[in-house]
Design a protein around this motif. Structure first.
Motif, short mmCIF file in Angstrom:
data_model
loop_
_atom_site.label_atom_id
_atom_site.label_comp_id
_atom_site.label_asym_id
_atom_site.label_seq_id
_atom_site.Cartn_x
_atom_site.Cartn_y
_atom_site.Cartn_z
N ALA A 2 37.76 31.93 33.21
CA ALA A 2 38.06 31.14 34.41
C ALA A 2 39.27 30.24 34.17
O ALA A 2 40.13 30.11 35.05
CB ALA A 2 36.86 30.31 34.83
N ARG A 3 39.35 29.64 33.00
CA ARG A 3 40.49 28.77 32.71
C ARG A 3 41.80 29.55 32.68
O ARG A 3 42.82 29.09 33.18
CB ARG A 3 40.28 28.04 31.39
CG ARG A 3 39.23 26.98 31.47
CD ARG A 3 39.13 26.20 30.19
NE ARG A 3 37.91 25.41 30.23
CZ ARG A 3 37.22 25.06 29.19
NH1 ARG A 3 37.60 25.42 28.00
NH2 ARG A 3 36.12 24.35 29.32
N GLY A 4 41.76 30.74 32.07
CA GLY A 4 42.95 31.59 32.04
C GLY A 4 43.37 31.99 33.44
O GLY A 4 44.56 32.00 33.76
N LEU A 13 42.88 37.48 34.79
CA LEU A 13 42.61 37.96 36.14
C LEU A 13 42.18 39.43 36.13
O LEU A 13 41.27 39.82 36.85
CB LEU A 13 43.85 37.78 37.03
CG LEU A 13 44.15 36.34 37.44
CD1 LEU A 13 45.55 36.23 38.03
CD2 LEU A 13 43.11 35.83 38.41
N ARG A 14 42.83 40.24 35.29
CA ARG A 14 42.46 41.66 35.20
C ARG A 14 41.04 41.82 34.67
O ARG A 14 40.26 42.62 35.19
CB ARG A 14 43.45 42.42 34.32
CG ARG A 14 43.17 43.92 34.29
CD ARG A 14 44.16 44.74 33.48
NE ARG A 14 44.12 44.38 32.08
CZ ARG A 14 45.11 43.79 31.40
NH1 ARG A 14 46.25 43.51 32.01
NH2 ARG A 14 45.00 43.50 30.13
N VAL A 53 39.89 28.99 41.54
CA VAL A 53 39.09 28.80 40.33
C VAL A 53 39.26 27.39 39.75
O VAL A 53 38.44 26.93 38.97
CB VAL A 53 39.40 29.91 39.29
CG1 VAL A 53 40.66 29.62 38.51
CG2 VAL A 53 38.23 30.13 38.37
N GLN A 54 40.28 26.68 40.19
CA GLN A 54 40.46 25.30 39.75
C GLN A 54 39.33 24.41 40.27
O GLN A 54 39.05 23.37 39.68
CB GLN A 54 41.83 24.78 40.16
CG GLN A 54 42.93 25.50 39.40
CD GLN A 54 44.31 25.03 39.77
OE1 GLN A 54 44.50 23.99 40.39
NE2 GLN A 54 45.31 25.80 39.37
N SER A 55 38.67 24.83 41.35
CA SER A 55 37.55 24.06 41.87
C SER A 55 36.22 24.49 41.24
O SER A 55 35.18 23.91 41.54
CB SER A 55 37.46 24.19 43.39
OG SER A 55 37.08 25.50 43.74
N PHE A 56 36.26 25.50 40.38
CA PHE A 56 35.04 25.96 39.69
C PHE A 56 34.67 24.94 38.64
O PHE A 56 35.43 24.65 37.72
CB PHE A 56 35.29 27.34 39.07
CG PHE A 56 34.14 27.87 38.27
CD1 PHE A 56 32.94 28.17 38.88
CD2 PHE A 56 34.26 28.07 36.91
CE1 PHE A 56 31.87 28.66 38.16
CE2 PHE A 56 33.21 28.57 36.17
CZ PHE A 56 32.00 28.87 36.79
N LEU A 62 29.78 32.11 36.66
CA LEU A 62 30.96 32.51 37.42
C LEU A 62 30.64 33.57 38.48
O LEU A 62 31.18 33.52 39.59
CB LEU A 62 32.04 33.02 36.47
CG LEU A 62 33.39 33.36 37.08
CD1 LEU A 62 34.01 32.14 37.75
CD2 LEU A 62 34.33 33.91 36.01
N GLY A 63 29.76 34.52 38.18
CA GLY A 63 29.43 35.60 39.11
C GLY A 63 28.95 35.10 40.47
O GLY A 63 29.51 35.48 41.51
N PRO A 64 27.91 34.26 40.51
CA PRO A 64 27.45 33.74 41.80
C PRO A 64 28.52 32.91 42.52
O PRO A 64 28.61 32.95 43.74
CB PRO A 64 26.24 32.87 41.44
CG PRO A 64 25.74 33.47 40.16
CD PRO A 64 26.98 33.93 39.44
#
Length: 168
Positions: A2-4, A13-14, A53-56, A62-64
């Motif tokens: 997620a950070r990447g 992302l891939r 993803v910055q708001s994650f 991560l999946g849900p």
């Protein structure tokens, strides 16, 4: 990962795409009822993922979180005035194409899919989110910006309509 992804790292992302794209496509397909529209939603989700993803916060897996992002993107897509409609020749859900969900025959699956498609959009979305995706009524209410009791009422109405449609 997620950070990447938040930094825009293409490899991250891939990896996320490879791990989650089929699951997220299935969610988008169930909501939009169109392969083309589901692909559009998936594309939007992954194009906007570095910013989103910055708001994650990492408090849940991560999946849900990605599923919820996809649901919101699909709902936004459904509300879009420029939405294109695709009329499938034969409507077979994504799971049937990938060999999952063996409990239904193809004919049963097509019948169920057609019955679900016959529902008004606001009822169909609640059925998909509750019965297929497993969201609670509270979560559905939050996603759709409706009350929990409205979600429950829509599910009740949808079940009645589905029962009558399937018993024809």
């Amino acid at each position: 990962m997620a950070r990447g992804a938040a930094r825009g790292d293409r490899r991250a992302l891939r990896v996320l795409y490879e791990e989650y794209s089929e699951q997220l496509f299935a969610v988008a397909y169930r909501l939009t009822e169109s392969s083309a529209e589901a692909q559009d939603v998936l594309h939007d989700v992954f194009c906007r993922l570095p910013a989103a993803v910055q708001s994650f916060d990492g408090k849940r897996p991560l999946g849900p979180w990605l599923r919820a992002v996809t649901v919101r993107a699909a709902l936004k897509h459904l509300r879009s005035p420029r939405r294109r409609r695709e009329i499938p020749i034969v409507s077979i859900p994504h799971e049937r194409r990938t060999g999952e969900s063996p409990e239904l025959s193809v004919l049963d699956s097509i019948t169920a899919e057609r019955a679900l498609s016959s529902l008004p959009e606001e009822l169909r979305i609640v059925v998909v989110l509750k019965e297929i995706e497993g969201y609670s009524h509270a979560e559905i209410g939050e996603l759709l910006q409706i009350s929990r009791s409205t979600s429950e009422g829509r599910l009740y109405t949808a079940r009645k309509l589905l029962r009558s449609e399937l018993l024809r």
